[in-house]
Scaffold this active site. Structure first.
Site, PDB file in Angstrom:
ATOM      1  N   ASP A   5       0.864  -1.174   0.000  1.00 13.23           N
ATOM      2  CA  ASP A   5       0.000   0.000   0.000  1.00 13.23           C
ATOM      3  C   ASP A   5       0.909   1.236   0.000  1.00 13.23           C
ATOM      4  O   ASP A   5       2.129   1.135   0.174  1.00 13.23           O
ATOM      5  CB  ASP A   5      -0.970  -0.021   1.188  1.00 13.23           C
ATOM      6  CG  ASP A   5      -2.200   0.849   0.904  1.00 13.23           C
ATOM      7  OD1 ASP A   5      -2.115   1.744   0.035  1.00 13.23           O
ATOM      8  OD2 ASP A   5      -3.251   0.651   1.539  1.00 13.23           O
TER       9      ASP A   5
HETATM   10  C1  NOJ Z   1      -3.972   4.026   0.160  1.00 16.47           C
HETATM   11  C2  NOJ Z   1      -5.154   3.115   0.226  1.00 16.47           C
HETATM   12  O1  NOJ Z   1      -5.126   2.368   1.409  1.00 16.47           O
HETATM   13  C3  NOJ Z   1      -5.280   2.162  -0.955  1.00 16.47           C
HETATM   14  O2  NOJ Z   1      -6.518   1.520  -0.864  1.00 16.47           O
HETATM   15  C4  NOJ Z   1      -5.099   2.884  -2.253  1.00 16.47           C
HETATM   16  O3  NOJ Z   1      -5.246   1.986  -3.323  1.00 16.47           O
HETATM   17  C5  NOJ Z   1      -3.722   3.537  -2.266  1.00 16.47           C
HETATM   18  N1  NOJ Z   1      -3.647   4.494  -1.182  1.00 16.47           N
HETATM   19  C6  NOJ Z   1      -3.409   4.247  -3.588  1.00 16.47           C
HETATM   20  O4  NOJ Z   1      -4.162   5.366  -3.747  1.00 16.47           O
END
Ligand code: NOJ
Length: 734
Positions: free
Chosen positions: A292
């Site tokens: 993530d």
């Molecule tokens: C953080 C989030 O937890 C995730 O779900 C998302 O895909 C990413 N950022 C990218 O934006």
């Protein structure tokens, strides 16, 4: 073993490519970046997106900033082969970057462009929590397919969706992005989304690579507080939280995203047991895993690595193939491999997985989007709007109706509540490519239906209630329709709430509305279950509208007027109060199940029963269940039941089958959903419905991940929700 994404030829050419790659080029493939925003706005692109999804800046501010911001696309790093993937939502710029990757790098390996296409792209569909309430597999697939078509024409190859986290705590803001609390329904959702995004021809150029996220147990964050720690017995992980991932992988999901949280003391980002042992080995996942955003970096704050370099080393060894935005691999891995801390084998495996997806999804042959394809969806096509309306209607859940609904067309409606007239709010969180111009607010929807409607804001979500405005509206109307709930920023990422009642003065407005003596219809707009016992007691009707996407206003109006008979069923339990959280129907039994006795598992100051159970949802008609008969063959459990439409209009019922293993070697849930079927019935029509459940679905995992099928008595529950069921028992031998 054959790779599911590649032909033998392609496998060979990947081996060939890896053999030619320098160490730096390999590390480059594992590095994902987003454009850095330089000058004027000192945050990263990802943070900026997060600020918008959290409601800290408006969509307009986000777009203006992006337009004006000076961005660094790291062109030189691309040229040197130091970047394998980009987070980008700018089709022309993406083509330029791709041209550099294809023509100016030594090996011409395409970039893969990723983006959050969560519930639609330009055509925004209901938030996942809402859509899952349709219990409609075909719809899940259709909306993902449309999102993929639109996003791909925008030069996006890869979506960070579906989110398949089981969510049982309404305090957690990301409940909004999830398909709810149940592993079976979430697994159906997971498979359908993967199918819809990816299609059957991976090289069609009209699809997206799917990404199952967040691996794993993110929804079990302690106290419902986002990013919080997760401690969980292995059998709970296996039986509940892993299922939707396992099923999505079976369906062919190309990628998986690690979760921010730890699992039993080890962050998922660098958890070898989860990534290598379960995902890659047991599930035979052949795609790649991405972290993530900044999650490898976060491992330093978790306190599991002393610096970024150590965090990167641990993550790569654990099986995290691609680093999103932490810069934890590039610049470090080269030395770590050179001095033997990380083996080349580990790197080659990660690179092979990334190239597999790039090649398997046709990016080597089809790396660009033609400019004339980029503006295809400037105006939403008619079929996409229709699909969005269909999805919105099917996602609505009727929670209460004492007969006031549906309303006649001539009835004078007094519409109140700020959310009724906020077009952007229909989109919900993570609708980054949604546009205000396409959104239909509830007020607009009622006007489109030629309703006799007078609107006054009367109360904001955060602004005070105005009694005079309410009095004026009420004086001129026959019914009051109050639209209340949460703004977009109150759910989604980093939006956990300790109090899940209606924010601000909205409840005061509803109380005052009841005092006027006019019938009160409450329409909820929210991204989580809300604790609304007072509303349940006093409103004449409650329509759960969630955040239904661009067609929300039209769909709600259709339901209010009875042009569409609601059929949605809750995919998540509505607790009666926040103290019941986490609240879910398939809990294990205790030795002292909650009841009247003092020494039973209950609260002394609150009910045990939720406000609305999982699977619950009313219709303008009613259904009766009778004559349940359960039989079995060697392989299957066969349930037959008569369902009758006992009301006055046509309706759709979702028949649900739950099972309890009454005595086993481990405690089993009081009931678990095993199958469901939708049935359309005319007034007085009755049908015998048959549901077959493969007996091998009746087992469970122990703490060592052994799947056990144990003979014995099983209780079967059949009904229109998880609470009100016909039951019977059967002795099963496997
Ligand atoms: C953080 C989030 O937890 C995730 O779900 C998302 O895909 C990413 N950022 C990218 O934006």
């Amino acid at each position: 073993m054959m790779n599911r994404f590649l032909t033998l030829e392609e496998e060979k050419s990947i081996n060939n490519l890896i053999a030619q790659m320098t160490l730096e080029e390999k590390v480059g493939q594992m590095n994902q970046l987003s454009p850095s925003i330089v000058g004027g706005f000192d945050v990263s692109f990802v943070e900026l997106i997060e600020m918008m999804t959290e409601g800290r800046i408006s969509k307009e501010e986000f777009e203006n900033t992006m337009r004006k911001a000076e961005k660094d696309y790291h062109e030189d790093d691309i040229r040197q082969g130091r970047i394998g993937s980009f987070l980008i939502n700018d089709p022309k710029k993406a083509n330029e970057l791709q041209r550099i990757a294809m023509e100016e790098t030594r090996l011409g390996i395409p970039l893969i462009f990723g983006f959050d296409v969560i519930h639609g792209f330009h055509t925004v569909f209901p938030i996942p929590l809402a859509e899952a309430c349709s219990w409609d597999d075909e719809l899940f697939e259709e909306t993902a397919m449309i999102a993929a078509k639109e996003a791909r024409s925008h030069n996006i190859h890869w979506t960070f969706a579906p989110m398949v986290d089981i969510a049982r705590d309404a305090r957690w803001g990301r409940v909004a992005e999830s398909p709810g609390e149940d592993p079976y329904l979430a697994s159906v959702f997971s498979r359908a989304k993967v199918k819809g995004f990816q299609g059957s021809n991976y090289k069609s150029g009209k699809n997206l690579v799917a990404c199952l996220k967040h691996y794993v147990a993110y929804g079990a964050a302690e106290g419902g507080r986002d990013y919080n720690t997760v401690s969980m017995a292995p059998n709970v992980l296996f039986n509940t939280y892993l299922d939707p991932f396992k099923e999505g992988i079976k369906e062919g999901a190309g990628t998986v995203m690690g979760a921010f949280n730890d699992y039993n003391g080890i962050p998922c980002t660098l958890n070898q047991y989860l990534l290598r042992d379960i995902l890659k080995s047991t599930y035979n996942f052949q795609g790649f895993v991405v972290s993530d955003a900044n999650a490898i970096h976060d491992c330093v704050r978790h306190g599991i690595a002393s610096d970024l370099e150590e965090a990167g080393e641990k993550a790569v060894v654990a099986g995290m193939d691609m680093d999103m935005n932490s810069n934890a691999y590039s610049g470090f891995l080269e030395t770590q491999v050179a001095d033997g801390r990380v083996s080349m084998k580990v790197l080659d495996e990660a690179v092979r997985r990334i190239l597999t997806i790039k090649m398997g999804f046709g990016l080597f042959d089809n790396p660009y989007v033609a400019e004339d394809q980029m503006n295809l969806y400037e105006e939403l096509p008619k079929e996409h709007i229709e699909s969005s309306l269909k999805a919105a209607r099917k996602s609505i859940v009727l929670l209460k109706n004492d007969g006031v609904l549906p309303i006649d067309r001539g009835v004078r409606i007094g519409l109140v509540g700020e959310l009724a007239d906020m077009p952007d709010e229909v989109m919900g969180s993570w609708a980054i490519a949604g546009r205000s111009k396409d959104c239909v607010s509830i007020y607009q929807g009622l006007k489109n239906a030629n309703a006799n409607v007078t609107y006054a804001k009367t109360c904001g979500v955060k602004e005070p209630f105005n009694q005079d405005e309410l009095n004026q509206v009420a004086a001129d109307s026959d019914v009051i329709v109050a639209v209340v709930g949460e703004t977009i920023g109150m759910s989604g990422e980093a939006a956990s709430r300790a109090d899940i009642s209606l924010p601000g003065d909205q409840l005061d407005m509803l109380k005052a509305a009841v005092d006027t003596g006019k019938p009160l219809i409450v329409v909820l707009m929210n991204g989580r279950p809300l604790a609304i016992p007072w509303v349940d007691q006093h409103a004449h009707a409650i329509v759960e509208g969630w955040q239904l996407g661009v067609q929300m206003g039209n769909a709600v109006s259709d339901v209010l007027f009875g042009d569409y008979n609601p059929s949605g069923k809750l995919c998540v339990t509505f607790p009666a109060m926040v103290g019941q959280c986490p609240s879910y129907y398939d809990h294990p039994n205790t030795g002292r199940p909650g009841g009247k006795s003092k020494f039973s598992s209950r609260y002394i100051d609150a009910p045990l029963e939720p406000l609305y159970p999982f699977g619950y949802g009313l219709s303008y008609t009613s259904f009766d269940y009778s004559n349940m008969v359960i039989t079995q063959t060697q392989e299957e459990l066969i349930i037959k039941v008569q369902v009758k439409n006992t009301g006055k209009c046509q309706g759709i019922e979702t028949l649900q089958v739950y099972i309890q293993d009454k005595a086993a070697s481990m405690i089993r849930p009081v009931k678990s959903l095993k199958a469901y079927k939708k049935v359309a019935l005319d007034p007085d029509e009755s049908k015998e419905i048959e549901i077959r459940i493969s007996k091998d679905k009746l087992g469970f995992y122990d703490n060592d991940m052994n799947y056990l099928l144990e003979d014995g008595v099983f209780k079967v529950f059949v009904g229109g929700n998880s609470r009100d069921c016909q039951t019977d028992e059967i002795n099963i031998n496997f």
